[in-house]
Write an enzyme that holds these catalytic residues in place. Structure first.
Site, PDB file in Angstrom:
ATOM      1  N   GLU A 192       0.807  -1.452   0.033  1.00 56.09           N
ATOM      2  CA  GLU A 192       0.130  -0.086  -0.029  1.00 56.09           C
ATOM      3  C   GLU A 192       0.604   1.615   0.374  1.00 56.09           C
ATOM      4  O   GLU A 192       1.929   1.341   0.285  1.00 56.09           O
ATOM      5  CB  GLU A 192      -0.619  -0.002   1.189  1.00 56.09           C
ATOM      6  CG  GLU A 192      -1.610  -1.130   1.898  1.00 56.09           C
ATOM      7  CD  GLU A 192      -2.110  -0.785   2.789  1.00 56.09           C
ATOM      8  OE1 GLU A 192      -3.547  -1.982   3.380  1.00 56.09           O
ATOM      9  OE2 GLU A 192      -2.002  -0.419   3.955  1.00 56.09           O
ATOM     10  N   LYS A 246       2.086   4.266   1.493  1.00 58.35           N
ATOM     11  CA  LYS A 246       2.431   5.107   2.421  1.00 58.35           C
ATOM     12  C   LYS A 246       2.487   6.820   2.566  1.00 58.35           C
ATOM     13  O   LYS A 246       3.132   7.127   1.301  1.00 58.35           O
ATOM     14  CB  LYS A 246       4.389   4.511   3.119  1.00 58.35           C
ATOM     15  CG  LYS A 246       4.798   5.259   4.527  1.00 58.35           C
ATOM     16  CD  LYS A 246       5.798   4.801   5.165  1.00 58.35           C
ATOM     17  CE  LYS A 246       5.828   5.049   6.510  1.00 58.35           C
ATOM     18  NZ  LYS A 246       5.400   6.652   6.793  1.00 58.35           N
ATOM     19  N   ARG A 249      -1.827  10.216  10.956  1.00 56.56           N
ATOM     20  CA  ARG A 249      -2.921   8.216  11.355  1.00 56.56           C
ATOM     21  C   ARG A 249      -4.103   9.045  11.997  1.00 56.56           C
ATOM     22  O   ARG A 249      -4.018   9.721  12.955  1.00 56.56           O
ATOM     23  CB  ARG A 249      -2.061   7.370  12.654  1.00 56.56           C
ATOM     24  CG  ARG A 249      -2.320   6.094  13.129  1.00 56.56           C
ATOM     25  CD  ARG A 249      -2.306   5.362  11.678  1.00 56.56           C
ATOM     26  NE  ARG A 249      -2.205   3.841  11.987  1.00 56.56           N
ATOM     27  CZ  ARG A 249      -2.071   3.543  12.201  1.00 56.56           C
ATOM     28  NH1 ARG A 249      -0.374   3.257  12.100  1.00 56.56           N
ATOM     29  NH2 ARG A 249      -1.728   1.791  12.361  1.00 56.56           N
ATOM     30  N   ARG A 268      -3.387   9.266  16.564  1.00 56.20           N
ATOM     31  CA  ARG A 268      -2.724   7.821  16.938  1.00 56.20           C
ATOM     32  C   ARG A 268      -2.642   8.130  18.519  1.00 56.20           C
ATOM     33  O   ARG A 268      -1.908   6.627  18.888  1.00 56.20           O
ATOM     34  CB  ARG A 268      -1.215   8.145  16.159  1.00 56.20           C
ATOM     35  CG  ARG A 268      -0.505   9.312  16.217  1.00 56.20           C
ATOM     36  CD  ARG A 268       1.211   8.804  15.630  1.00 56.20           C
ATOM     37  NE  ARG A 268       1.720   7.884  16.157  1.00 56.20           N
ATOM     38  CZ  ARG A 268       2.412   6.331  15.341  1.00 56.20           C
ATOM     39  NH1 ARG A 268       2.430   6.663  14.412  1.00 56.20           N
ATOM     40  NH2 ARG A 268       3.404   5.406  15.730  1.00 56.20           N
ATOM     41  N   GLU A 327      -5.285   7.363   7.084  1.00 61.47           N
ATOM     42  CA  GLU A 327      -4.236   7.723   7.288  1.00 61.47           C
ATOM     43  C   GLU A 327      -5.423   9.227   7.186  1.00 61.47           C
ATOM     44  O   GLU A 327      -5.998   9.077   6.266  1.00 61.47           O
ATOM     45  CB  GLU A 327      -2.973   8.099   6.354  1.00 61.47           C
ATOM     46  CG  GLU A 327      -1.952   7.002   7.071  1.00 61.47           C
ATOM     47  CD  GLU A 327      -1.101   7.931   7.476  1.00 61.47           C
ATOM     48  OE1 GLU A 327      -1.026   9.096   7.132  1.00 61.47           O
ATOM     49  OE2 GLU A 327      -0.220   7.135   8.469  1.00 61.47           O
ATOM     50  N   PHE A 384      -7.051   1.729   5.526  1.00 57.68           N
ATOM     51  CA  PHE A 384      -6.201   1.006   5.509  1.00 57.68           C
ATOM     52  C   PHE A 384      -6.737  -0.429   6.036  1.00 57.68           C
ATOM     53  O   PHE A 384      -6.155  -1.654   6.023  1.00 57.68           O
ATOM     54  CB  PHE A 384      -4.673   0.736   5.347  1.00 57.68           C
ATOM     55  CG  PHE A 384      -4.209   1.826   6.387  1.00 57.68           C
ATOM     56  CD1 PHE A 384      -4.237   1.319   7.638  1.00 57.68           C
ATOM     57  CD2 PHE A 384      -4.102   2.781   6.766  1.00 57.68           C
ATOM     58  CE1 PHE A 384      -3.659   1.771   8.812  1.00 57.68           C
ATOM     59  CE2 PHE A 384      -3.356   3.824   7.515  1.00 57.68           C
ATOM     60  CZ  PHE A 384      -2.698   3.131   8.897  1.00 57.68           C
ATOM     61  N   ARG A 432       5.165  -2.464  17.476  1.00 56.04           N
ATOM     62  CA  ARG A 432       6.306  -2.352  16.311  1.00 56.04           C
ATOM     63  C   ARG A 432       6.445  -3.705  15.695  1.00 56.04           C
ATOM     64  O   ARG A 432       7.912  -3.769  16.288  1.00 56.04           O
ATOM     65  CB  ARG A 432       7.070  -1.538  16.535  1.00 56.04           C
ATOM     66  CG  ARG A 432       7.708  -0.827  15.286  1.00 56.04           C
ATOM     67  CD  ARG A 432       9.023   0.281  15.676  1.00 56.04           C
ATOM     68  NE  ARG A 432       8.510   1.000  16.532  1.00 56.04           N
ATOM     69  CZ  ARG A 432       7.768   2.668  15.644  1.00 56.04           C
ATOM     70  NH1 ARG A 432       7.554   2.263  14.577  1.00 56.04           N
ATOM     71  NH2 ARG A 432       7.258   3.416  16.620  1.00 56.04           N
ATOM     72  N   LYS A 464       7.839  -0.647   6.638  1.00 56.45           N
ATOM     73  CA  LYS A 464       7.872   0.612   5.912  1.00 56.45           C
ATOM     74  C   LYS A 464       8.700   0.393   4.710  1.00 56.45           C
ATOM     75  O   LYS A 464      10.272   0.324   4.969  1.00 56.45           O
ATOM     76  CB  LYS A 464       7.458   1.289   6.729  1.00 56.45           C
ATOM     77  CG  LYS A 464       8.273   1.655   8.161  1.00 56.45           C
ATOM     78  CD  LYS A 464       8.279   3.326   8.025  1.00 56.45           C
ATOM     79  CE  LYS A 464       8.933   2.888   9.535  1.00 56.45           C
ATOM     80  NZ  LYS A 464       8.397   4.526  10.258  1.00 56.45           N
TER      81      LYS A 464
END
Length: 500
Positions: A209, A211, A216, A231, A260, A295, A362, A368
């Site tokens: 996808e 970035k 966010r 976020r 986003e 997303f 994470r 990314k």
């Protein structure tokens, strides 16, 4: 529980680099806390009162001159009560009322407790990076699996609430936390990939996808009620009426979406990140409209999807949002990367289709890919400039997050990439959070996160982490991120030659 016990534990945690020692000290304190002390004690140790802002700023506290007591007697519960009174004090006579409350609080504290309270109330005790350590400590104190604590925290979004549940009811009470439409979930995070090919090889079946260089958002819809969160789980619903209107029109009754949002130019390319973020502080709609790109879908029409694979969540997402899905696909990753960059975006996200939604984590399931190295680092200090920059705070001291909960670890300095406008803003903002000065250096509380572009890292004995940034320049400040969201010292070390 005595506040002195919290102060002693906080000092012990700050004095050691050992994660195990930190967890042991915190768990020992929590295991001995009474029911009324758990929530405020966790909040204090995490670096902020549970009330958030108390209405007592740095100047008020610095002007306070109250003799300390010699023997500790102030309890955590009483401290929390007084901070609660402070936080709701307003209107006529509130200034004197605050002084009276502060005098009562500090008058019952020892010298060490007074110093702790000052740092707590002014943000200088911020230990957001301690979050992971605190979760392990809660699990240890409650004698429950760490995964049960982390999942409950993911769904509650609050350390204090999670701790109370774990210590009061153990694993059964932690399991009672469910995804609740209207209550934000901590967002899943991505790790940087070595390269597009490396990410594709590691993750197997993936979706790729765009970035985007946006902000966010997490959106909750339940009938005709909509909530929009950042976020950091801050609600911004009132500032983004166009997003609310769009979500209300989606063909579903209830939904939780991850995505986003960004402001676009007339040619469809993204406006600067700061322009998007300027809308989040507004109280009403401005001419600058935000466009959402979703997303992920965590809930749809009564069905929770957190524990379903991304391929199934993606199918639900497309049913729910239609054309508002983020551009991407499951084939021709190289072309998607080229198209994303050509459209003015940062790169691509590569996501394993079999992955579950690991909120607040994470992990490697999302990676990314960006053509340039960037790091989110914490501003530790700034130096007064000279020449054209005389009168401005210019050269930034930058720190990476300590994954074991210690203070940020300095990894370099930079004065590059700053416009005159940014220098003026930076000078004003950093002076407002100054903690001390030394010659031409202004040290600040670790509150601001800045995105840094760099060519890599190199071994250096000059800084505590043994590593330094190479050719670093400022891209932008990240008001959407807290120090707990900054990149770790491990991420910096991963950029050393031979580590990739």
């Amino acid at each position: 529980m005595l506040l002195a016990d919290v102060v002693t534990t906080s000092a012990a945690v700050a004095a050691t680099r050992s994660r195990l020692a930190k967890v042991k000290a915190l768990a020992g304190l929590l295991a001995g806390a009474g029911p009324g002390a758990v929530e405020p004690a966790v909040a204090f140790l995490a670096g902020a009162p549970r009330q958030g802002r108390t209405g007592a700023g740095w100047r008020t506290l610095s002007d306070l001159d109250v003799p300390p007591v010699t023997e500790p007697g102030l309890t955590v519960e009483r401290t929390d009560e007084l901070l609660q009174e402070l936080s709701v004090t307003s209107g006529k006579g509130s200034t004197q009322k605050r002084v009276d409350l502060l005098t009562e609080l500090f008058g019952a504290a020892t010298a060490a407790e007074q110093e702790f309270l000052r740092r707590l109330m002014t943000g200088e005790l911020r230990q957001g990076a301690l979050e992971g350590v605190m979760l392990d400590a809660i699990a240890s104190a409650a004698e429950v699996p760490g995964e049960a604590v982390r999942r409950a925290f993911m769904l509650s979004g609050r350390l204090t609430v999670t701790a109370v549940a774990a210590l009061a009811g153990g694993e059964a009470e932690l399991a009672a936390f469910k995804l609740e439409v209207g209550r934000p979930v901590r967002p899943m995070l991505a790790s940087p990939a070595e390269s597009l090919d490396a990410a594709l090889t590691e993750l197997g079946e993936v979706i790729v996808e765009y970035k985007m260089d946006g902000a966010r958002i997490q959106v909750h819809k339940d009938g005709d009620e909509v909530h929009v969160y950042t976020r950091t789980l801050r609600e911004i619903t009132a500032s983004v009426p166009e997003l609310v209107e769009l979500v209300l029109a989606l063909p579903c009754r209830s939904v939780v979406l991850d995505g986003e949002t960004l402001a676009l130019r007339d040619d469809g390319k993204p406006r600067p990140f700061q322009e998007t973020m300027s809308r989040f502080g507004a109280t009403n709609q401005r001419e600058l409209l935000l466009r959402p790109y979703f997303f992920d879908c965590l809930h749809l029409d009564g069905v929770d999807l957190l524990d379903t694979p991304l391929r199934e969540r993606n199918e639900a997402l497309r049913r729910a949002v239609g054309d508002h899905v983020i551009p991407g696909g499951t084939s021709d990753a190289d072309q998607l990367l080229a198209d994303s960059l050509a459209a003015g975006h940062e790169g691509v996200m590569v996501k394993a289709l079999d992955s579950l939604y690991a909120a607040g984590r994470r992990g490697k399931a999302w990676q990314k890919v960006k053509p340039e190295h960037t790091l989110d680092l914490v501003v530790l200090a700034a130096e007064w400039g000279h020449g054209r920059r005389t009168g401005y705070l210019s050269n930034l001291h930058l720190g990476a997050r300590d994954p074991d909960g210690g203070p940020p670890i300095m990894v370099g300095k930079t004065f590059k990439g700053m416009t005159d406008e940014l220098l003026a803003w930076q000078t004003k903002q950093l002076q407002a959070i100054a903690s001390s000065t030394e010659d031409y250096v202004v040290y600040v509380r670790p509150e601001f996160v800045v995105e840094i572009e760099l060519d890599g890292a190199q071994v250096s004995p000059r800084y505590p982490g043994g590593v330094a940034l190479r050719f670093a320049r400022v891209l932008r400040y990240r008001p959407d991120k807290d120090p707990a969201d900054a990149d770790t010292i491990d991420a910096v070390r991963a950029l050393l030659p031979g580590k990739a």
